[in-house]
Structures are given as structure tokens and as C-alpha cells.
Motif scaffolding. Structure first.
Motif, PDB file in Angstrom:
ATOM      1  N   TYR A  27       0.854  -1.189   0.000  1.00 17.67           N
ATOM      2  CA  TYR A  27       0.000   0.000   0.000  1.00 17.67           C
ATOM      3  C   TYR A  27       0.884   1.231   0.000  1.00 17.67           C
ATOM      4  CZ  TYR A  27      -3.642  -3.257   1.528  1.00 17.67           C
ATOM      5  OH  TYR A  27      -4.516  -4.310   1.621  1.00 17.67           O
ATOM      6  N   PRO A  28       0.499   2.274  -0.734  1.00 15.32           N
ATOM      7  CA  PRO A  28       1.286   3.513  -0.711  1.00 15.32           C
ATOM      8  C   PRO A  28       1.204   4.179   0.658  1.00 15.32           C
ATOM      9  CG  PRO A  28      -0.767   3.827  -1.931  1.00 15.32           C
ATOM     10  CD  PRO A  28      -0.659   2.358  -1.628  1.00 15.32           C
ATOM     11  N   SER A  29       2.322   4.757   1.068  1.00 18.69           N
ATOM     12  CA  SER A  29       2.373   5.450   2.364  1.00 18.69           C
ATOM     13  C   SER A  29       3.367   6.597   2.264  1.00 18.69           C
ATOM     14  CB  SER A  29       2.793   4.482   3.471  1.00 18.69           C
ATOM     15  OG  SER A  29       2.926   5.148   4.705  1.00 18.69           O
ATOM     16  N   GLY A  30       2.843   7.812   2.155  1.00 17.69           N
ATOM     17  CA  GLY A  30       3.725   8.968   2.020  1.00 17.69           C
ATOM     18  C   GLY A  30       4.582   8.851   0.775  1.00 17.69           C
ATOM     19  N   GLN A  33       6.070   2.933   0.656  1.00 18.34           N
ATOM     20  CA  GLN A  33       4.970   1.983   0.654  1.00 18.34           C
ATOM     21  C   GLN A  33       5.082   1.059   1.863  1.00 18.34           C
ATOM     22  OE1 GLN A  33       5.466  -0.079  -3.084  1.00 18.34           O
ATOM     23  NE2 GLN A  33       6.944  -1.524  -2.252  1.00 18.34           N
ATOM     24  N   ILE A  34       3.936   0.500   2.225  1.00 24.70           N
ATOM     25  CA  ILE A  34       3.864  -0.467   3.311  1.00 24.70           C
ATOM     26  C   ILE A  34       3.640  -1.839   2.709  1.00 24.70           C
ATOM     27  CG2 ILE A  34       2.520  -1.237   5.305  1.00 24.70           C
ATOM     28  CD1 ILE A  34       1.821   1.673   5.823  1.00 24.70           C
ATOM     29  N   THR A  35       4.442  -2.803   3.115  1.00 25.05           N
ATOM     30  CA  THR A  35       4.284  -4.171   2.637  1.00 25.05           C
ATOM     31  C   THR A  35       3.389  -4.927   3.604  1.00 25.05           C
ATOM     32  OG1 THR A  35       6.471  -4.158   1.599  1.00 25.05           O
ATOM     33  CG2 THR A  35       5.458  -6.311   1.999  1.00 25.05           C
ATOM     34  N   ALA A  36       2.145  -5.182   3.171  1.00 21.14           N
ATOM     35  CA  ALA A  36       1.188  -5.900   4.014  1.00 21.14           C
ATOM     36  C   ALA A  36       1.330  -7.409   3.866  1.00 21.14           C
ATOM     37  CB  ALA A  36      -0.237  -5.477   3.659  1.00 21.14           C
ATOM     38  N   SER A  73      -0.956  -6.799  -5.288  1.00 23.36           N
ATOM     39  CA  SER A  73       0.024  -5.982  -6.004  1.00 23.36           C
ATOM     40  C   SER A  73       0.820  -6.837  -6.976  1.00 23.36           C
ATOM     41  CB  SER A  73       0.968  -5.308  -5.001  1.00 23.36           C
ATOM     42  OG  SER A  73       0.234  -4.511  -4.102  1.00 23.36           O
ATOM     43  N   GLY A  74       0.888  -8.130  -6.683  1.00 24.62           N
ATOM     44  CA  GLY A  74       1.576  -9.065  -7.562  1.00 24.62           C
ATOM     45  C   GLY A  74       1.127 -10.480  -7.268  1.00 24.62           C
TER      46      GLY A  74
END
Length: 239
Positions: A27-30, A33-36, A73-74
Motif C-alpha cells: 500500500y502507498p504510504s507517504g 509503501q507499506i508491505t502488508a 500488487s503481484g
């Protein structure tokens, strides 16, 4: 655990397999990105697989991706050879209707429908004729021990009874994949045991049951075990 509510059954060949290949979600973050969920490849065997991990570890992300509620995302999620994320949103909804069953911590029953009508609901969406869907719903309610409560609204059911209705609803379409997210989290010990006994039946029938839980005692009842931490999924072996 006490004797099963449902009669035992023999293992059978699963109808379809649930598989992931390099499945990931960021997820985009600033500015970054954050890897969930980090890339995860796995074939879920017939039977019950527990998924454990601390809050925020990625369990819900994994479940949402397996169900097609969220977009990866993939990577891919395949059910019986079908890449569910290659389908349109409407196509995924139709695919879920025929291949998935869901049980959540909150039973998510429709408040204005009776227990039987709630169980019939997926069949109505699938266009099953009224007589057939009534018969199938009644048969499932009998299997979960609620035939005498068929015409009660959810507000007139106990938490354990409502969750049993939710399981009947999840199974009425004979899905090959059952996803359960903390299904015993709001229940007392005895009601929780009944729910777990009911979830064991489809696993024995060759369906794929994925059980999200924070409770190690509940997880220990599964045939296979996954652990999620900081978006990394690891296989912990089988019984």
C-alpha cells in the motif's frame, strides 16, 4: 473436545485446489509503501489450515486476497485453475457464489430474514428454484441442530445459534473453499467448540478450510498451520 455434532465422514478427493503464487500486497504510504503481504506461494491442501499471527501481521490481508475482496500488487490466487484476480469484479462475485463459503467473527446474518431465509440467500442469488433452496436450507439447518429455530430472526437467536446459521449458509452452496475469520471469537467456550466441530466436517469431506485465529488452542485443531508476521507467511508443518 466433545463428540461431533455431525456424523463422521470419510475423506474424499477435493473438488478444486486453492493455490497462491508469489502473492503480495503493498500500500502507498507517504513517499514510500507499506508491505502488508510479502510474496507467498502455497497450495492449500484439502482439510483445515490455520492461519495465526499477531494483530496487524497480515492475516486479514491474506484472507481478503484469497477471497478476491482485495486486489494483489503481484502474483495470483487460483481456485481450480481459475485465476480469480483475472476476473472482473462481477465475475469474482459470481465465482465466489459458486466456490466459496464464508464465516466471520460476527455472523453477518441479514437482520430482517429468518434463519432459514438467511441460509437460502446465497441460493436465491444463484437463481436456484424456491423449492430446491428451501429443501437444501432445511437440510443444513437440521445438520447444525437448528431445524426448530428455522423461522426465528437473528435477534431471537443466541450468539452460538447465529454462528451455526452462518455456517449452514456458508455450506449450502456446497463450496470447495471455506474461509473462516475468527469464527469463535465472540462465543463462550462450549459454543466455540460446537462451531469448530461443525467446521471440521467440510474439512473431512475434502474441502479446503482456511481458519484465521489468534487462539493457539483453536489453531492446534487444524491439519496444517501457517504463521504470519510482518507480512511474511511461513509454513509450520502438519499434524
Amino acid at each position: 473436545m466433545t463428540a461431533s455434532v455431525l456424523p463422521p465422514t470419510s475423506l474424499v478427493t477435493p473438488k478444486i485446489q486453492l493455490q497462491t503464487e508469489n502473492l503480495s500486497r503493498t500500500y502507498p504510504s507517504g513517499d514510500g509503501q507499506i508491505t502488508a503481504l510479502r510474496p507467498f506461494s502455497h497450495t492449500f491442501a484439502a482439510g483445515m489450515t490455520s492461519v495465526v499471527g499477531p494483530s496487524g501481521s497480515g492475516k486479514s490481508t491474506l484472507l481478503n486476497l484469497l477471497a478476491g475482496f482485495d486486489t494483489p500488487s503481484g502474483g495470483t490466487v487460483r481456485v481450480g485453475g481459475t485465476d480469480i484476480h483475472s476476473l472482473s469484479e462481477a465475475g469474482r462475485a459470481d465465482f465466489r457464489l459458486g466456490n466459496y463459503g464464508f464465516v466471520f467473527q460476527s455472523h453477518n446474518l441479514v437482520a430482517i430474514l429468518s434463519a432459514q431465509e438467511n441460509v437460502e440467500f446465497p441460493l436465491m442469488l444463484a437463481g436456484v428454484p424456491p423449492k430446491e433452496r428451501r429443501e437444501r436450507a432445511r437440510a443444513l439447518l437440521a445438520q447444525v441442530g437448528l431445524e426448530q429455530r428455522a423461522h426465528h430472526l437473528p435477534s431471537h437467536l443466541s450468539g452460538g445459534e447465529a454462528q451455526r446459521v452462518a455456517i449452514a449458509r456458508a455450506l449450502v452452496s456446497d463450496p470447495a473453499v471455506l474461509l473462516a475469520d475468527e469464527p469463535t471469537g465472540n462465543l463462550d467456550t462450549r459454543s466455540g467448540e460446537v462451531i469448530l466441530e461443525l467446521l471440521t466436517r467440510p474439512a473431512l469431506e475434502g474441502k479446503t478450510v482456511v481458519l484465521i485465529t489468534h487462539d493457539p488452542d483453536v489453531a492446534a485443531l487444524a491439519d496444517y498451520h501457517l504463521r504470519v508476521r510482518d507480512g511474511e507467511v511461513s509454513v509450520e508443518g502438519s499434524q
